[in-house]
Scaffold this motif. Structure first.
Motif, PDB file in Angstrom:
ATOM      1  N   LEU B  95      37.920  35.639  34.433  1.00 55.22           N
ATOM      2  CA  LEU B  95      39.637  36.212  35.290  1.00 55.22           C
ATOM      3  C   LEU B  95      39.809  35.308  36.220  1.00 55.22           C
ATOM      4  CD1 LEU B  95      41.148  38.450  36.420  1.00 55.22           C
ATOM      5  CD2 LEU B  95      38.917  38.402  38.956  1.00 55.22           C
ATOM      6  N   ALA B 162      55.487  42.267  34.881  1.00 52.20           N
ATOM      7  CA  ALA B 162      54.199  43.407  35.096  1.00 52.20           C
ATOM      8  C   ALA B 162      52.997  43.547  34.794  1.00 52.20           C
ATOM      9  CB  ALA B 162      54.857  44.255  34.058  1.00 52.20           C
ATOM     10  N   PRO B 163      52.298  42.966  34.538  1.00 50.45           N
ATOM     11  CA  PRO B 163      50.368  42.843  34.356  1.00 50.45           C
ATOM     12  C   PRO B 163      50.375  42.480  35.945  1.00 50.45           C
ATOM     13  CG  PRO B 163      51.326  41.415  32.543  1.00 50.45           C
ATOM     14  CD  PRO B 163      52.248  41.684  33.161  1.00 50.45           C
ATOM     15  N   LEU B 164      50.673  41.540  36.015  1.00 50.53           N
ATOM     16  CA  LEU B 164      49.971  41.885  37.192  1.00 50.53           C
ATOM     17  C   LEU B 164      50.492  42.631  39.009  1.00 50.53           C
ATOM     18  CD1 LEU B 164      48.709  39.073  39.085  1.00 50.53           C
ATOM     19  CD2 LEU B 164      51.265  38.010  39.397  1.00 50.53           C
ATOM     20  N   ALA B 166      50.998  45.271  37.940  1.00 51.67           N
ATOM     21  CA  ALA B 166      50.390  46.685  37.588  1.00 51.67           C
ATOM     22  C   ALA B 166      48.415  46.898  38.810  1.00 51.67           C
ATOM     23  CB  ALA B 166      50.423  47.068  36.030  1.00 51.67           C
ATOM     24  N   LEU B 167      48.140  45.730  38.499  1.00 49.27           N
ATOM     25  CA  LEU B 167      47.416  45.508  38.665  1.00 49.27           C
ATOM     26  C   LEU B 167      47.554  45.550  40.400  1.00 49.27           C
ATOM     27  CD1 LEU B 167      44.463  44.057  38.149  1.00 49.27           C
ATOM     28  CD2 LEU B 167      45.472  41.908  39.090  1.00 49.27           C
ATOM     29  N   GLU B 170      47.208  48.129  42.102  1.00 50.14           N
ATOM     30  CA  GLU B 170      45.696  49.196  43.210  1.00 50.14           C
ATOM     31  C   GLU B 170      45.417  48.497  43.744  1.00 50.14           C
ATOM     32  OE1 GLU B 170      46.204  51.035  37.713  1.00 50.14           O
ATOM     33  OE2 GLU B 170      44.578  49.598  38.404  1.00 50.14           O
ATOM     34  N   GLN B 171      44.651  47.712  43.347  1.00 54.96           N
ATOM     35  CA  GLN B 171      43.723  46.548  44.050  1.00 54.96           C
ATOM     36  C   GLN B 171      44.550  45.424  45.009  1.00 54.96           C
ATOM     37  OE1 GLN B 171      42.022  45.241  40.476  1.00 54.96           O
ATOM     38  NE2 GLN B 171      42.368  43.725  40.927  1.00 54.96           N
ATOM     39  N   VAL B 174      44.129  39.556  43.188  1.00 57.13           N
ATOM     40  CA  VAL B 174      44.204  40.078  41.572  1.00 57.13           C
ATOM     41  C   VAL B 174      41.943  39.918  41.211  1.00 57.13           C
ATOM     42  CG1 VAL B 174      43.427  38.257  40.411  1.00 57.13           C
ATOM     43  CG2 VAL B 174      45.758  38.288  41.575  1.00 57.13           C
ATOM     44  N   ASN B 175      41.584  39.218  42.587  1.00 54.98           N
ATOM     45  CA  ASN B 175      39.647  39.585  42.470  1.00 54.98           C
ATOM     46  C   ASN B 175      38.707  40.631  43.129  1.00 54.98           C
ATOM     47  OD1 ASN B 175      40.291  36.132  42.137  1.00 54.98           O
ATOM     48  ND2 ASN B 175      37.662  36.670  41.454  1.00 54.98           N
ATOM     49  N   GLY B 176      40.670  41.863  43.499  1.00 57.30           N
ATOM     50  CA  GLY B 176      40.049  42.669  43.972  1.00 57.30           C
ATOM     51  C   GLY B 176      39.704  43.148  44.674  1.00 57.30           C
TER      52      GLY B 176
END
Lengths: 231, 231
Positions: B95, B162-164, B166-167, B170-171, B174-176
């Motif tokens: 990751l 966009a991908p960052l 979208a992530l 949700e969280q 980046v690591n959760g």
């Protein structure tokens, strides 16, 4: 008893091209679980009504019904905790989530333009009106006006996949030395293309191409042996 | 004894703007390790000659010298294994590797165009000829011809991230749920911009903006309190 999975099928019921179903086909093989797939068409909403929604994949494992590829992966890791992990802890889950969003926001929009007419031609005649109407409403154009050719798709994908390419120049799989759910999330998109289209969206000297070849070979060639329009 | 780190400094020695050094400033705080930073300029090659190369970060931990932000992060996890992990296992390492390549291949090329003249203006007068010559050779244009304004940079970054985005919808990180080295790899790029430039490359309603705010607040505001041209 095998897990059963409703799996999007083309006009040829052997052709399975859902990127989300492919994530789970690979995930089930990773867990060493056998699966009985049931060909499903966009128009078969009633067959999966038990899941409370209208999209595949849907799995039935004994009495348990689970839908949505992300929820299924979490279910499989929780239920079969002694088998190889799809997402190894919180950071492994974050990696899979980043990979699936990369697939959906970077790869899929370009690939969709390249293969949308191929999908239309590959799906069952009874699904075509649904597909055309729903997708044309989404993109605001006719499929024909929205579609791009192989050369344009390759030219767009090459820079877009730069982070994935840089990663795969350093490690064999997105998950590291061995594949897991982040790989399956990305690979599902490539199986979607392969299922319906002869277009080759990667140059053969691209590290992403070599990774795709490794993915096709996993689990005794599970993905490579799958009937498909492309290769 | 504290770890010592050679840290790229601007004309104002309090301004530290290397994205790679910021990865390690955050990583050291994550591990709960104190650090003594030594301001370093592009022209101070002799100061870090012991590392066998010419770029920062370079850390000295007792008798051990380590250079390269990735190698330093691996060193810190190996040497201080009882402290919070930067990369939690193979998937956590994957990751962080994906995140750093995303930063370097997606964020940095756009941000660099936006801030290259700001960097030129922020660095020590003795570094300017080196910076101009090396960067103009790399991009094949004068800095002035290559530079883009804030509006253009924001327009380019919005779809690219966009991908960052979208992530991060949700969280929280980046690591959760909690930040770790994948976050620091990406955040280093934003600290590079902040160090030298008043340009704001994110819209305030962007989930990436909110994440950056959370990162600025970590470790009692370590990054937010750091002297910088921007905010």
């Amino acid at each position: 008893m095998s897990i059963r999975m409703y799996d999007l099928a083309g006009a040829d019921p052997a052709v399975r091209f859902s990127p989300y179903c492919w994530r789970i086909r690979m995930a089930l093989a990773h867990k060493g679980l056998t699966v009985e797939t049931i060909p499903w068409r966009f128009s078969d909403k009633s067959a999966i009504a038990v899941s409370g929604q209208g999209a595949v994949p849907v799995i039935r494992d004994g009495e348990t019904v689970v839908h949505d590829s992300w929820a299924i992966a979490e279910y499989l890791d929780d239920r079969y905790v002694d088998r190889p992990a799809l997402m190894d802890g919180a950071q492994g889950k974050a990696l899979a989530n980043f990979a699936r969003h990369f697939s959906q926001t970077v790869f899929a929009p370009i690939a969709f333009k390249a293969v949308m007419l191929d999908i239309y031609n590959a799906i069952d005649a009874g699904d075509r009106d649904y597909f055309r109407q729903s997708r044309e409403a989404r993109v605001g154009k006719t499929l024909e006006a929205f579609a791009i050719g192989e050369d344009e798709a390759r030219a767009l994908l090459k820079p877009a996949l730069a982070p994935l390419r840089a990663l795969l120049q350093e490690q064999a799989f997105v998950n590291g030395d061995a594949p897991a759910f982040a790989d399956y999330c990305l690979f599902g998109g490539f199986m979607w293309v392969r299922g319906v289209s002869r277009k080759q969206l990667l140059a053969e000297d691209d590290p992403v191409y070599a990774w795709r070849e490794r993915m096709l070979d996993l689990f005794e060639g599970l993905a490579r042996k799958a009937p498909a329009v492309g290769a």
